[in-house]
Design an enzyme around this catalytic site. Sequence first.
Site, PDB file in Angstrom:
ATOM      1  N   PRO A  19       1.210  -1.149  -0.022  1.00 24.98           N
ATOM      2  CG  PRO A  19      -0.717  -1.131   2.073  1.00 24.98           C
ATOM      3  CD  PRO A  19       1.031  -1.711   1.605  1.00 24.98           C
ATOM      4  CG  MET A  20       4.089   2.387  -2.001  1.00 22.71           C
ATOM      5  SD  MET A  20       4.829   1.843  -3.410  1.00 22.71           S
ATOM      6  CE  MET A  20       3.915   0.830  -4.526  1.00 22.71           C
ATOM      7  CB  CYS A 103       2.615   5.357   7.488  1.00 21.80           C
ATOM      8  SG  CYS A 103       3.219   6.571   6.762  1.00 21.80           S
ATOM      9  CE  LYS A 142       4.110  -2.272   4.237  1.00 22.39           C
ATOM     10  NZ  LYS A 142       5.005  -1.628   4.571  1.00 22.39           N
ATOM     11  CG  ASP A 207      16.387  -2.226   0.446  1.00 21.68           C
ATOM     12  OD1 ASP A 207      15.156  -1.408   0.103  1.00 21.68           O
ATOM     13  OD2 ASP A 207      17.216  -2.588   1.538  1.00 21.68           O
ATOM     14  NE  ARG A 230      11.279   2.729  -0.807  1.00 22.10           N
ATOM     15  CZ  ARG A 230      12.884   3.031  -0.852  1.00 22.10           C
ATOM     16  NH1 ARG A 230      13.301   3.479  -0.778  1.00 22.10           N
ATOM     17  NH2 ARG A 230      13.144   1.422   0.165  1.00 22.10           N
TER      18      ARG A 230
END
Length: 334
Positions: A19-20, A103, A142, A207, A230
């Site tokens: 989730p972003m 977050c 998360k 990563d 990402r």
Amino acid sequence: MVKIGDTVSFEEFPLLLAPMEDVSDPPFRALCKEQGCDMMYTEFISVEGLIRDASKSVQKLDIYEEERPIGIQIFGAELDSMRRAAEIVEEAQPEVLDINFGCPVKKVVCKMAGAGILQDIPRMVELTEAIVKSTNLPVTVKTRLGWDEQSKHIVEVAERLQDVGIKAISIHGRTRKQMYKGEADWSLIAKVKENPRIQIPVFGNGDIDSPEKAKLYRDRYGVDGIMIGRASIGYPWIFREIKHYLATGETLAPPTVAERVDAARRHLSRSLEWKGPVLGVVEMRRHYSNYFKGYPGIKPFRHRLVTEMEPATLFATLDEIEEVFSQQELEMAS
């Protein structure tokens, strides 16, 4: 088989879209699903926004049948608000309700939400238990390794969250203090997975930016699945590339410029439909660098893509990119 409660199961090692905020919206999720993502999550949603019927928060509840299985992720710090938001989320009928305890952004953390709650583990457990009891959906979490280097208590935290009823945990291998700096430490994620008390799926995050790294980390750390954040921005093909490599040990050729332009066009079209002519343009901008990364001479085109507001001009620029760089590909292949 990997199972999240009684509603979600995966026959093979699953890849999850993290989730972003301003990224994992329906237009982008559709592309990731096409490329083999097994499960996706919405952008994180403020519980205070939900219970106050704020339009931006409510819109994030939008999910579509082709996206399933999907989790709706919420964040907040107040017990009653979290309970009420869980009821609203249940009405949207996702497969999973996910709680964001990871977050690191200051405006979230300062309210003791997101990773802020890692400063108060008993409160974290209390909030989680309340949500588990207030919904019929499987609840997942998360989170991060801890608040800072001195408080990496994730092994204990995972046990306590499992004990109050969560059905899976996704762990980002950094502390809140690290933000996104330095290298993610998956060794503590592995310790959670290796803990004989842990019976729920453990997903690793942080990563993973190549098929080779995905395989290495899967094999080395023994996680039940990998969550990708990402590395997927502007590059939904990361999912198909990892899946292919895990299955065959072979590296797929990268997408052609025609594939990239097609994805960017469809992404932009859906973004305009879902967000409107302003946000639909602006929130696409962070994707363009990765859509066309590595192409010599792309800079002036990319500059147009990230500054232009007129959709017709953006589509024309994408057409121009395809024309110019398809010719380059042909010349390189010959």
